[in-house]
Design a protein around this motif. Structure first.
Motif: not given
Length: 213
Positions: A30, A33, A62, A87, A96
């Motif tokens: 997390s 990302i 992603s 991603g 993912d």
């Protein structure tokens, strides 16, 4: 007995354990990302569930925030341009998909079953209707995922989902054994990255056509 009780018990127990064991790895993912492309960590889509009832499916995001929503990857023009660096790694190893353990825990999905179609994938939904594949709970992975995944045509994917449905409806030890075959086959497919083709629905057929030309 297996379909109605045992399968759901296995899904509930394994997803519950998964949520606990994967809590820290999912937290790390997390953070990565968000650093790569600030915005929501999770990506939700309206998907087709059991008996064609829609539900919200969860994934790690992603793709970039600018990506068109609710559109299958194979319909995007040059889908690679929308995929973030993190991603790309997540999709390569199917990481993912991890947040779907919450869908499994809540009973909207199963570990093994036909991959849930997007609400607007009318062609796939219609093809699955021919085989009764819309009347079983969708899964995190399934027979079609270990036999081509993104690389097979929609018609062939629906047939494979139909074969899974037929095996599952037999119930008992045979259904359990087939689920185990899908489960361990998925591990092998993920490690080999089999069938992962961005924007590549039907690539298997296209490649055969090229060879025959």
């Amino acid at each position: 007995m297996y379909n109605k009780c045992i399968k759901r018990f296995i899904d509930f127990m394994l997803s519950g354990i998964g949520i606990i064991v994967l809590a820290i790895p999912m937290l790390i993912i997390s953070v990565l990302i968000f650093i790569d492309d600030p915005g929501p960590i999770f990506f939700t889509q309206k998907r087709v569930g059991l008996h064609k009832k829609n539900f919200k499916l969860y994934k790690f995001r992603s793709m970039k925030m600018s990506t068109p929503h609710d559109m299958p990857t194979h319909l995007l023009s040059n889908p690679e341009q929308y995929i973030t660096k993190v991603g790309g790694f997540l999709r390569k190893y199917s990481l993912d998909e991890l947040p779907q353990i919450f869908n499994i825990f809540s009973g909207k999905m199963s570990i093994i079953g036909p991959r849930p179609a997007l609400w607007n994938q009318d062609d796939l939904i219609a093809e699955r209707d021919k085989y009764g594949a819309n009347d079983v709970k969708p899964g995190l992975t399934g027979w079609a995922q270990i036999n081509g995944r993104d690389a097979i045509e929609i018609e062939d994917k629906a047939k494979l989902d139909g074969l899974y449905t037929k095996k599952l409806n037999k119930g008992g030890l045979a259904a359990f054994a087939f689920d185990m075959k899908c489960f361990f086959g998925t591990i092998t497919s993920v490690l080999k990255h089999d069938g992962v083709v961005e924007g590549g629905t039907g690539e298997m057929k296209k490649n055969k056509d090229k060879v025959s030309e």
